[in-house]
Design an enzyme around this catalytic site. Structure first.
Site, PDB file in Angstrom:
ATOM      1  N   HIS A 367     -12.317   3.955  -6.083  1.00 40.06           N
ATOM      2  CA  HIS A 367     -11.279   3.048  -5.559  1.00 40.06           C
ATOM      3  C   HIS A 367     -11.705   2.576  -4.158  1.00 40.06           C
ATOM      4  CE1 HIS A 367      -7.348   1.150  -5.591  1.00 40.06           C
ATOM      5  NE2 HIS A 367      -7.419   1.309  -4.284  1.00 40.06           N
ATOM      6  N   ALA A 368     -11.697   1.262  -3.946  1.00 33.59           N
ATOM      7  CA  ALA A 368     -12.235   0.697  -2.706  1.00 33.59           C
ATOM      8  C   ALA A 368     -11.473   1.186  -1.476  1.00 33.59           C
ATOM      9  CB  ALA A 368     -12.165  -0.827  -2.778  1.00 33.59           C
ATOM     10  N   HIS A 397     -10.983  -8.072   1.581  1.00 33.60           N
ATOM     11  CA  HIS A 397      -9.876  -7.170   1.911  1.00 33.60           C
ATOM     12  C   HIS A 397     -10.391  -5.964   2.711  1.00 33.60           C
ATOM     13  CE1 HIS A 397      -6.068  -4.956   1.203  1.00 33.60           C
ATOM     14  NE2 HIS A 397      -6.876  -3.904   1.171  1.00 33.60           N
ATOM     15  N   GLU A 398     -11.415  -5.323   2.203  1.00 34.60           N
ATOM     16  CA  GLU A 398     -11.920  -4.108   2.872  1.00 34.60           C
ATOM     17  C   GLU A 398     -12.505  -4.431   4.243  1.00 34.60           C
ATOM     18  OE1 GLU A 398     -11.069  -1.311   1.875  1.00 34.60           O
ATOM     19  OE2 GLU A 398     -10.356  -1.963  -0.065  1.00 34.60           O
ATOM     20  N   GLU A 425      -3.173  -3.963   5.760  1.00 39.72           N
ATOM     21  CA  GLU A 425      -3.534  -4.499   4.442  1.00 39.72           C
ATOM     22  C   GLU A 425      -3.602  -6.029   4.434  1.00 39.72           C
ATOM     23  OE1 GLU A 425      -4.634  -2.552   2.292  1.00 39.72           O
ATOM     24  OE2 GLU A 425      -3.939  -0.669   3.190  1.00 39.72           O
TER      25      GLU A 425
HETATM   26  O1  X8Z Z   1      -5.805  -0.297  -2.905  1.00 36.18           O
HETATM   27  C1  X8Z Z   1      -6.057  -1.424  -2.559  1.00 36.18           C
HETATM   28  C2  X8Z Z   1      -7.294  -1.723  -1.726  1.00 36.18           C
HETATM   29  C3  X8Z Z   1      -7.623  -0.640  -0.803  1.00 36.18           C
HETATM   30  S1  X8Z Z   1      -6.467  -0.453   0.490  1.00 36.18           S
HETATM   31  C4  X8Z Z   1      -8.470  -1.933  -2.655  1.00 36.18           C
HETATM   32  N1  X8Z Z   1      -5.270  -2.451  -2.955  1.00 36.18           N
HETATM   33  C5  X8Z Z   1      -4.098  -2.237  -3.782  1.00 36.18           C
HETATM   34  C6  X8Z Z   1      -4.456  -1.769  -5.182  1.00 36.18           C
HETATM   35  O2  X8Z Z   1      -5.635  -1.832  -5.558  1.00 36.18           O
HETATM   36  O3  X8Z Z   1      -3.566  -1.344  -5.911  1.00 36.18           O
HETATM   37  C7  X8Z Z   1      -5.444  -3.857  -2.592  1.00 36.18           C
HETATM   38  C8  X8Z Z   1      -4.358  -4.589  -3.328  1.00 36.18           C
HETATM   39  C9  X8Z Z   1      -3.401  -3.569  -3.839  1.00 36.18           C
HETATM   40 ZN    ZN Z   2      -6.531  -2.008   1.847  1.00 40.68          ZN
END
Ligand code: X8Z
Ligand code: ZN
Length: 627
Positions: A367-368, A397-398, A425
């Protein structure tokens, strides 16, 4: 992230924990319970010192707290990095121990901060004292063994998720495989198997999750909060109740637009798959939306594209593939956007130390996430990047997290964080709104010609499938968790309550009955990873506020969805000024510094999507919308 379990550079995965045996499959690393963190001082634990209950005492206490947290956070962050990029028995053991030690320090400091409750102190010291109390994601109770048990559970949950695999068409597949397959498949039997298959990794998490809730609530109550959910809601410069009401208000503002999108998408799915698979009324079948959690629907654009009035002339994934992009080129391209607005290039160490693709031969957390290891310049991302449009967005995003972390690096330790977690975010998402415009894709040579106005609706529909579809998902996740932490939803109702929230907020239903032992929340990263989720809902409001303000600063008078701030150093400078504030001031001040607006304002979302909303209303004419 990565500031373990608390404030500052926290970005994505927040809590990591420790290993366990019984709950793992045969090929998963296992570990016995380690001795208590306090007996294994890998880092010197802060020496006890008493500070007078005076303004000077409070100032000295806060300075010492910041020094201790800063030192320990770097140590813990590096242990977490190693565990997340190399999951083994030993790295899990180490991480759990380190996390427990950090939580113990946080809890101790939070308790000690109460000593200054009735002392008149300077405003910045008061803010820091409050942050010490509010900034713990999962507080442990102040009793021997509390932090250790909590840390073991959280590492076990996170590692179970990260190493999850299931059988699909005769082979074992990972989550990244499944995410790619569900995005592409238009066969409901396949999407159902993928949806249900991934959810077989999580039933083992349910009992750990319930125990974790008990322990964290014990900790939260000791710190004076009603429960852990109330503690999470306390981080927005208003009371927890006011924050819950504020998210309700915002959701009600954007809900009619979501219902419009839902109605249109349901009817197109019904045309494609027929009544037996997707009825024309009622909820949408969740596995048909091209995403493992039905949280962003852009992958099924081909199914719902406008029938008349023009289609999109390009697909971003195709452009990236045809353009010969690889994962590193995607990240370099992302960096290029940030430098174009005058921000510093990433340090060389970013390229040496980041994990950009999934490594072979070891288990990692895919997971990023974005990290700052030394709270200064040692920024990195950790991704398992694939060459597609979704990851093009995720890269931006990252990097937004890393850019923010560097901007506030000169703040005192407790202010090294986003104005609130939604800001953190929203940075990269705001940049992404420009980076996804055809104008920008053309400027960097990915897209040959910029489409004319006829492609406005297709473009906006694609954006709405991701951004508007996401809104109810980002509300429902923490509504579930808030109810779990408050005790309204007990362990026996975990799954039912999750499914009920899917229906209530998203108007979705699973592809078939869920098994009695299902724990579907555990199949979404942020539940076992203990990352609060309302931040993403806020980010989906803020990014449009930032975008509207930035476009205005740039003198843009056209439609918002066509605006790109690429190359605009003046906007970059003003944006950086907001980011440099970190968490030093209440978030409305940071919002005002860049946008001139004082609060959350969903009208920017409405402005951006206005032409599409009108178009959807027209498409839905005569249909019974809702579910
Ligand atoms: O978890 C994330 C990022 C890391 S903060 C990849 N996001 C949420 C998800 O994947 O559920 C970005 C959008 C929503
Ligand atoms: Zn994020």
């Amino acid at each position: 992230m990565k500031r373990p379990l608390m404030t500052a550079t926290a970005v994505c995965a927040l809590t990591l924990g420790l290993a366990g045996c019984a709950l793992f499959r045969d090929d998963t690393p296992m570990a016995e319970t380690p001795p208590p963190a306090s007996e294994l001082g890998a880092m010197p634990v802060a020496t006890d010192q008493t500070f007078a209950a005076t303004a000077e005492g409070a100032t000295a206490f806060v300075a010492k707290a910041e020094a201790d947290l800063s030192a320990l956070s770097e140590y813990v962050g590096r242990v977490q990095w190693v565990r997340a990029t190399y999951i083994t028995h030993d790295t899990m053991w180490l991480e759990s121990k380190a996390n427990a030690q950090y939580t113990e320090l946080q809890v101790k400091l939070a308790n000690e901060a109460a000593r200054f409750n009735d002392v008149q102190v300077p405003a910045d010291v008061r803010r820091k004292l409050n942050l010490l109390r509010q900034g713990i994601t999962l507080p442990a109770p102040n009793r021997p063994g509390g932090a250790d048990e909590l840390a073991q559970i959280t590492t076990r949950l996170d590692s179970t998720y990260a190493t999850g695999k299931f059988d699909y068409q005769g082979r074992q597949i990972t989550l990244d495989d499944a995410v790619g397959l569900i995005a592409e498949s238009r066969n409901p039997a396949e999407t159902k198997a993928l949806y249900e298959g991934w959810r077989t990794v999580s039933p083992v998490m349910a009992s750990d999750y319930a125990r974790m809730v008990e322990i964290a609530n014990e900790g939260a109550r000791e710190l004076g909060f009603a429960d852990t959910g109330a503690m999470w809601r306390s981080g927005y410069d208003m009371t927890p109740d006011a924050f819950a009401a504020e998210t309700d208000r915002l959701w009600e503002q954007v809900k009619p637009f979501y219902e419009n999108l839902h109605c249109y998408v349901r009817s197109r799915l019904n045309e494609r798959y027929g009544d037996a698979v997707q009825p024309a009324t009622g909820p949408i079948r969740a596995d048909l939306l091209g995403n493992m959690w039905s949280q962003q629907w852009g992958n099924i654009y081909d199914v719902v594209a406008p029938k008349t009035g023009g289609d999109s002339s390009y697909d971003l994934t195709d452009l990236l593939v045809q353009g010969g992009y690889d994962a590193e080129k995607m990240v370099r391209t992302g960096e290029g956007f940030y430098t174009s607005i005058g921000l510093d290039p990433l340090p060389e160490t970013f390229w040496e130390r980041s994990q950009i693709t999934r490594p072979e031969g070891r288990e990692v957390v895919c997971h990023a996430s974005a990290w700052n290891l030394d709270n200064l310049e040692d920024v990195r991302i950790k991704m398992c990047t694939q060459v597609n449009g979704d990851d093009f967005y995720t890269v931006h995003h990252e990097l937004g997290h890393n850019v923010y972390q560097r901007a506030y690096k000169d703040q005192p330790f407790l202010f090294k964080n986003g104005a609130n977690d939604g800001f953190h975010e929203a940075i990269g998402d705001f940049i992404g709104l420009s980076a996804l415009t055809p104008t920008y894709l053309n400027q960097i040579g990915l897209l040959e010609t910029v489409p004319g106005d006829a492609e406005d609706i297709p473009f906006l529909l694609k954006m709405a499938l991701d951004k508007i579809a996401f809104l109810p998902f980002s509300v429902m996740v923490d509504r579930w968790r808030w109810d779990v932490f408050s005790g309204k939803t007990g362990p026996a109702e975990y799954n039912q309550a999750w499914t009920a929230n899917m229906l209530k907020y998203q108007g979705l239903t699973p592809p078939g009955p869920r098994p009695a032992d299902a724990f579907d929340p555990g199949a979404k990263y942020h539940i076992p990873g203990n990352t609060p989720y309302t931040r993403y809902f806020l980010a989906h409001i803020y990014q449009f506020q930032f975008h509207r303000a930035a476009c205005k600063q740039a003198g843009w008078t056209g439609p918002l969805h066509r605006c790109s701030i690429y190359g605009n150093t003046e906007v970059g400078q003003r944006f950086n000024a907001m980011m440099e504030m970190g968490q030093s001031r209440p978030w409305p001040e940071a919002m005002a510094a860049f946008t001139g607006e004082n609060g959350n304002d969903a009208s920017a979302v409405a402005d951006y999507f206005a032409p599409l909303n009108t178009w959807l209303t027209e498409q839905n004419r005569g249909k019974a919308c809702g579910w």
